[in-house]
Write a protein that holds these residues in place. Structure first.
Motif, PDB file in Angstrom:
ATOM      1  N   PRO A   1      57.501  44.441  37.194  1.00  0.00           N
ATOM      2  CA  PRO A   1      57.456  44.802  36.240  1.00  0.00           C
ATOM      3  C   PRO A   1      55.693  44.578  35.864  1.00  0.00           C
ATOM      4  O   PRO A   1      55.184  45.022  35.018  1.00  0.00           O
ATOM      5  CB  PRO A   1      58.108  44.331  35.333  1.00  0.00           C
ATOM      6  N   GLY A   2      55.075  43.889  36.823  1.00  0.00           N
ATOM      7  CA  GLY A   2      54.362  43.513  36.759  1.00  0.00           C
ATOM      8  C   GLY A   2      53.372  41.916  36.996  1.00  0.00           C
ATOM      9  O   GLY A   2      52.882  41.834  36.714  1.00  0.00           O
ATOM     10  N   GLY A   3      53.669  41.399  36.641  1.00  0.00           N
ATOM     11  CA  GLY A   3      54.123  39.521  36.488  1.00  0.00           C
ATOM     12  C   GLY A   3      53.258  39.406  37.500  1.00  0.00           C
ATOM     13  O   GLY A   3      51.791  38.594  37.095  1.00  0.00           O
ATOM     14  N   PHE A   4      53.615  39.365  38.626  1.00  0.00           N
ATOM     15  CA  PHE A   4      53.054  39.005  40.278  1.00  0.00           C
ATOM     16  C   PHE A   4      51.099  38.608  39.839  1.00  0.00           C
ATOM     17  O   PHE A   4      50.978  38.516  40.506  1.00  0.00           O
ATOM     18  CB  PHE A   4      53.764  39.179  40.449  1.00  0.00           C
ATOM     19  N   LEU A   5      52.074  40.380  40.045  1.00  0.00           N
ATOM     20  CA  LEU A   5      49.852  41.444  40.109  1.00  0.00           C
ATOM     21  C   LEU A   5      49.326  40.627  38.582  1.00  0.00           C
ATOM     22  O   LEU A   5      48.470  39.951  39.588  1.00  0.00           O
ATOM     23  CB  LEU A   5      50.343  42.995  40.538  1.00  0.00           C
ATOM     24  N   GLU A   6      49.605  41.057  37.897  1.00  0.00           N
ATOM     25  CA  GLU A   6      48.629  40.465  36.686  1.00  0.00           C
ATOM     26  C   GLU A   6      47.811  38.980  37.095  1.00  0.00           C
ATOM     27  O   GLU A   6      47.088  38.732  36.941  1.00  0.00           O
ATOM     28  CB  GLU A   6      49.265  40.170  35.629  1.00  0.00           C
ATOM     29  N   THR A   7      49.148  37.919  36.710  1.00  0.00           N
ATOM     30  CA  THR A   7      48.512  36.172  37.286  1.00  0.00           C
ATOM     31  C   THR A   7      47.646  37.027  38.559  1.00  0.00           C
ATOM     32  O   THR A   7      46.489  35.928  38.703  1.00  0.00           O
ATOM     33  CB  THR A   7      49.695  36.042  37.971  1.00  0.00           C
ATOM     34  N   ALA A   8      47.794  37.300  39.626  1.00  0.00           N
ATOM     35  CA  ALA A   8      46.645  37.965  40.543  1.00  0.00           C
ATOM     36  C   ALA A   8      45.650  37.466  39.954  1.00  0.00           C
ATOM     37  O   ALA A   8      44.104  37.223  41.109  1.00  0.00           O
ATOM     38  CB  ALA A   8      47.978  38.542  42.128  1.00  0.00           C
ATOM     39  N   MET A   9      45.670  38.831  39.431  1.00  0.00           N
ATOM     40  CA  MET A   9      44.041  39.113  39.079  1.00  0.00           C
ATOM     41  C   MET A   9      43.288  38.918  38.102  1.00  0.00           C
ATOM     42  O   MET A   9      42.066  38.620  38.192  1.00  0.00           O
ATOM     43  CB  MET A   9      44.390  40.895  38.802  1.00  0.00           C
ATOM     44  N   ARG A  10      44.136  38.032  37.476  1.00  0.00           N
ATOM     45  CA  ARG A  10      43.407  37.187  36.580  1.00  0.00           C
ATOM     46  C   ARG A  10      42.437  35.432  37.190  1.00  0.00           C
ATOM     47  O   ARG A  10      41.394  35.522  36.460  1.00  0.00           O
ATOM     48  CB  ARG A  10      44.617  36.199  36.167  1.00  0.00           C
ATOM     49  N   HIS A  11      43.084  35.420  39.062  1.00  0.00           N
ATOM     50  CA  HIS A  11      42.601  34.396  39.366  1.00  0.00           C
ATOM     51  C   HIS A  11      40.828  34.648  39.382  1.00  0.00           C
ATOM     52  O   HIS A  11      40.070  34.188  39.371  1.00  0.00           O
ATOM     53  CB  HIS A  11      43.245  33.756  40.548  1.00  0.00           C
ATOM     54  N   ASP A  12      40.864  35.960  39.830  1.00  0.00           N
ATOM     55  CA  ASP A  12      39.620  36.317  40.011  1.00  0.00           C
ATOM     56  C   ASP A  12      39.224  37.951  39.649  1.00  0.00           C
ATOM     57  O   ASP A  12      39.603  39.076  39.917  1.00  0.00           O
ATOM     58  CB  ASP A  12      39.079  36.654  41.372  1.00  0.00           C
ATOM     59  N   SER A  13      38.619  38.101  38.507  1.00  0.00           N
ATOM     60  CA  SER A  13      38.155  38.938  38.006  1.00  0.00           C
ATOM     61  C   SER A  13      37.462  40.399  38.489  1.00  0.00           C
ATOM     62  O   SER A  13      37.216  41.666  37.868  1.00  0.00           O
ATOM     63  CB  SER A  13      37.434  38.751  36.489  1.00  0.00           C
ATOM     64  N   ARG A  14      36.835  40.248  39.548  1.00  0.00           N
ATOM     65  CA  ARG A  14      36.228  41.341  40.555  1.00  0.00           C
ATOM     66  C   ARG A  14      37.711  41.993  41.510  1.00  0.00           C
ATOM     67  O   ARG A  14      37.383  43.306  41.527  1.00  0.00           O
ATOM     68  CB  ARG A  14      35.444  40.590  41.260  1.00  0.00           C
ATOM     69  N   SER A  15      38.533  41.296  41.285  1.00  0.00           N
ATOM     70  CA  SER A  15      39.796  42.143  42.172  1.00  0.00           C
ATOM     71  C   SER A  15      40.117  43.059  41.981  1.00  0.00           C
ATOM     72  O   SER A  15      40.557  43.607  40.433  1.00  0.00           O
ATOM     73  CB  SER A  15      41.213  40.913  42.015  1.00  0.00           C
ATOM     74  N   ARG A  16      40.359  44.124  42.071  1.00  0.00           N
ATOM     75  CA  ARG A  16      40.809  45.088  42.483  1.00  0.00           C
ATOM     76  C   ARG A  16      42.706  45.921  43.192  1.00  0.00           C
ATOM     77  O   ARG A  16      42.487  45.027  43.938  1.00  0.00           O
ATOM     78  CB  ARG A  16      40.171  46.207  43.578  1.00  0.00           C
ATOM     79  N   ALA A  17      42.956  46.103  42.388  1.00  0.00           N
ATOM     80  CA  ALA A  17      44.343  46.532  43.238  1.00  0.00           C
ATOM     81  C   ALA A  17      44.885  47.828  43.424  1.00  0.00           C
ATOM     82  O   ALA A  17      44.578  49.045  42.592  1.00  0.00           O
ATOM     83  CB  ALA A  17      45.466  45.355  42.386  1.00  0.00           C
ATOM     84  N   THR A  18      46.240  47.775  44.619  1.00  0.00           N
ATOM     85  CA  THR A  18      46.413  49.295  45.036  1.00  0.00           C
ATOM     86  C   THR A  18      48.005  49.009  44.492  1.00  0.00           C
ATOM     87  O   THR A  18      48.801  47.921  45.378  1.00  0.00           O
ATOM     88  CB  THR A  18      46.251  49.988  45.895  1.00  0.00           C
TER      89      THR A  18
END
Length: 657
Positions: free
Chosen positions: A433-450
């Motif tokens: 559902p996206g919870g893991f990715l959201e937490t990772a991206m919050r760690h660095d606001s510059r992050s981009r994801a596929t």
């Protein structure tokens, strides 16, 4: 003797006419009509040059007929689960009473233990024993026919005929009226009954939901003590005598002890148990023994359930008196490559006839814990319903955020993002559902994801991650990414040919962090050929794609299950060769489950060992080399995982007495 009323259920005995056709043969074996000939047969059978294979056949035949099989069906009290039926098959030299001891049944009756655990159980006298038909010992009562009878009984159970016969046979018993057919069938075997059960699940894997194999393990020691240790005589002249035709042999009391009893004679069993075992013995047909080879060495890819091998520590017949360290789980995994679980357990201070030893009841408890089964069934049901129930799905999303946060606090894995000089990039291969990715991206606001995720229309979870231009979402089944996995040619006859996908990840595109926390969803409709191997397909696809697109020195998080499983051990051992690995089990969300995470940092993706596409095609690692090179490290990283799970299971509601 029929004992209908039990403390935890009701039993009913009746006969079932079973029509069966099977291959048979005429074997070049001695005739047995006297005690002298019985002893001579045993010497012949144990002689090292006597063939125990098809070379001993003088003529191939076929046996067909309707055979009367005596059965006992027991169902638990209404408070029990009752919807799972166990079919228990006894071994040679006994009949179905092996499973249902009349001597101290509270300690030695597996039937009573199964009822107490909430299971229905069918026991039956195999052909040539007990109250079933006693037929020609040379040409009729042979292994292939007995296997076919087991299949027919299973089919009767599955289609409801068995329960219908129970309701109409003999005296009316209210509990047997209007029984619904079982939802699951588990096969249980002992000794020769385990020969049959093992052959059944290899040949007819789709007809069973699981198996318990007792008193059997295919090694060089199986039956190596020889049939002379059985101390056989002709049934007609034994004491008491048995009414049997030519070709049957029966053990003397010393043979029963040699074959079935073991362990410390002061603590393992009592003289009364030996006397009882001797009192329920049965003659064995020698054609059954001559044809036993048909049951051995089969390959069972269609079996997808769990199987437990339950061995007696001091089993003389199976292990030549010591079963410790004999089981080769790798070999068992090759026999049942798609089994959901393979377990080997040893019951201390017991011999071949486990149920007739003082430690029997402790073994029975290990075979079935319905409260635990129900606990994990409800957990699976909750996971399945997450895609249909918004409240449940939202809770799942929040749980994944918490797991990701706690995992980072324990291991600092998301620091790989902040250490990147460029805009850090993430590849999440099963995002919803996206919870893991959201937490990772919050760690660095510059992050981009596929992020890849299975579409809800295909059975995938709902995505709760807010729409974000920094996240490129691709809805698809990643196991269909044939081009990304390096597959360019797909046979026209492949059932999924039309579903395979073109390349989605550009060659050479690298990321700093890969998240591989996908698992097989029971709500995902897929081709039948995938069912037995889908978990492996999904895991290896994630790892292969992740490593191909991971920056050297990057980090990877992978969801694993069953730390002790051989495929998990091999995977961890391989990663340890090219990365720094740690393990993490969430002390709240995953404490009772087998789930855990592997955190791999400083991953050297240039190392040859990191090519998982080749690993997928490679043969399985050697057990000894894995343990030699990785055993100490495995123990080091695994101990905290087991400590968390052991403490949680010890306190679990389903284990409270």
């Amino acid at each position: 003797m029929d004992h209908p009323e039990r403390n935890h259920g009701t039993c009913k005995q009746f006969g079932i006419p079973v029509y069966a056709t099977a291959s048979s043969a005429i074997y070049e074996i001695p005739t047995v009509n006297t005690d002298i000939e019985a002893a001579a047969w045993a010497i012949y059978d144990a002689t090292r040059t006597t063939p125990h294979d098809s070379s001993n056949i003088t003529k191939n035949t076929t046996t067909s007929g309707t055979f009367n099989i005596h059965v006992q069906l027991c169902i638990p009290n209404p408070s029990g689960t009752g919807n799972t039926l166990q079919i228990a098959t006894h071994g040679a030299h006994f009949d179905s009473r092996y499973w249902d001891s009349a001597y101290q049944p509270e300690n030695h009756s597996y039937v009573d233990a199964a009822l107490a655990a909430g299971y229905s159980i069918l026991t039956y006298d195999r052909l040539g024993t007990g109250q079933s038909d006693i037929l020609d010992a040379y040409t009729v009562v042979q292994a292939p026919l007995e296997l076919e009878i087991m299949r027919q009984l299973t089919l009767m159970a599955r289609n409801g005929t068995l329960y219908s016969l129970a309701s109409t046979s003999g005296p009316a018993h209210l509990p047997f009226q209007a029984l619904s057919k079982p939802s699951k069938i588990v096969h249980v075997g002992h000794s020769f009954g385990s020969f049959l059960t093992s052959a059944f699940i290899t040949n007819y894997g789709t007809l069973t939901d699981g198996a318990i194999i007792t008193g059997y393990l295919l090694t060089k020691y199986l039956a190596s003590a020889g049939s002379t240790s059985w101390a056989v005589e002709y049934p007609g002249s034994s004491c008491p005598p048995f009414d049997r035709p030519s070709g049957y042999v029966v053990c003397k009391k010393v043979g029963i002890q040699n074959l079935f009893f073991g362990g410390n004679t002061s603590t393992a069993y009592t003289p009364a148990l030996l006397d009882y075992g001797n009192s329920i013995k049965q003659p064995a047909p020698i054609g059954e023994i001559a044809s036993a080879f048909w049951l051995l060495g089969n390959y069972g890819p269609s079996f997808t359930g769990p199987v437990q091998y339950f061995l007696s520590e001091f089993d003389f017949y199976v292990c030549r008196g010591d079963c410790k360290g004999l089981a080769d789980v790798t070999q068992l995994a090759q026999t049942f490559p798609n089994a959901s679980a393979i377990e080997v357990a040893i019951q201390p201070n017991t011999g071949h006839a486990l149920s007739l030893h003082n430690n029997a009841s402790a073994g029975f408890e290990g075979w079935a814990n319905p409260a635990g089964d129900e606990f994990f069934r409800l957990q699976r049901q909750t996971a399945d319903q997450a895609r249909e129930n918004t409240e449940t799905a939202g809770a799942f999303y929040r749980m994944m955020r918490n797991i990701a946060q706690d995992l980072h606090w324990a291991n600092g894995v998301f620091d790989v993002l902040t250490s990147s000089a460029e805009k850090p990039t993430i590849l999440d291969l099963c995002m919803a559902p996206g919870g893991f990715l959201e937490t990772a991206m919050r760690h660095d606001s510059r992050s981009r994801a596929t992020a890849f995720s299975l579409a809800t229309a295909q059975g995938g979870h709902e995505i709760f991650l807010s729409q974000n231009p920094k996240v490129k979402v691709k809805l698809m089944d990643i196991t269909m990414l044939a081009a990304d996995m390096g597959v360019t040619s797909i046979p026209d006859t492949h059932p999924d040919r039309a579903n395979f996908l073109p390349r989605e990840l550009p060659p050479g595109e690298l990321v700093d962090l890969v998240i591989c926390d996908g698992q097989v969803l029971r709500t995902h409709a897929r081709a039948e050929y995938r069912e037995g191997r889908e978990a492996t397909r999904l895991m290896l696809t994630q790892l292969a794609l992740g490593l191909e697109h991971l920056t050297p020195g990057g980090a990877m998080v992978g969801l694993l299950h069953k730390f002790e499983a051989w495929n998990t051990v091999c995977l961890l051992g391989k990663f340890d060769q090219f990365a720094s690995i740690k393990l993490f089990k969430h002390a709240k969300c995953h404490a009772k489950r087998s789930s855990l995470y592997m955190i791999a940092t400083q991953v050297d993706t240039r190392c040859q060992q990191a090519d998982f596409k080749e690993a997928i095609r490679a043969s399985e690692a050697d057990v000894q080399s894995i343990l030699t090179e990785f055993g100490a490290r495995l123990t080091e990283i695994g101990r905290p995982i087991f400590d968390i799970q052991a403490k949680a299971l010890e306190k679990a509601s389903f284990n409270r007495r």
